[in-house]
Design a protein around this motif. Sequence first.
Motif, mmCIF file in Angstrom:
data_model
loop_
_atom_site.group_PDB
_atom_site.id
_atom_site.type_symbol
_atom_site.label_atom_id
_atom_site.label_comp_id
_atom_site.label_asym_id
_atom_site.label_seq_id
_atom_site.Cartn_x
_atom_site.Cartn_y
_atom_site.Cartn_z
ATOM 1 N N GLU A 1 -23.111 -50.178 -3.594
ATOM 2 C CA GLU A 1 -22.131 -49.533 -4.473
ATOM 3 C C GLU A 1 -22.670 -48.172 -4.869
ATOM 4 N N SER A 2 -21.809 -47.154 -4.827
ATOM 5 C CA SER A 2 -22.254 -45.801 -5.131
ATOM 6 C C SER A 2 -21.120 -44.970 -5.707
ATOM 7 N N LYS B 1 -25.386 -47.005 -7.337
ATOM 8 C CA LYS B 1 -25.179 -47.970 -8.424
ATOM 9 C C LYS B 1 -25.847 -49.303 -8.116
ATOM 10 N N THR B 2 -25.785 -49.749 -6.852
ATOM 11 C CA THR B 2 -26.424 -50.999 -6.438
ATOM 12 C C THR B 2 -27.031 -50.806 -5.052
ATOM 13 N N SER C 1 -30.191 -51.752 -9.400
ATOM 14 C CA SER C 1 -29.493 -50.530 -9.771
ATOM 15 C C SER C 1 -30.403 -49.346 -9.460
ATOM 16 N N THR D 1 -32.482 -47.907 -12.273
ATOM 17 C CA THR D 1 -33.697 -48.643 -12.626
ATOM 18 C C THR D 1 -34.910 -48.084 -11.907
#
Length: 95
Positions: A24-25, A65-66, A79, A82
Amino acid sequence: MTAAITADNILAHELVGLEATVVESSDPTIKGLKGTVVFETKNTISIRTTKENAAVKTVPKIAAKTIEFHTQTGACFISGATLIARPEDRISRLS
């Protein structure tokens, strides 16, 4: 002997050499990017794609994002925010 990289300790390990997929971005051009992590800086991860041309793409950690990392014990979802820190600082802080 080095401890196995797991979902519990991945942040305390080197990411270079791991297989990664941007799941995810916020940037649609890097969503779905898949390959091997070849370099990491404070704010980016460079991934050598597994496509025919095997290009190295630089992914901003904040835009990812992920990210799915494939470890010896299975898949791990993290993430990108992080991971924002110099790799050597993150590793020494968490180990």
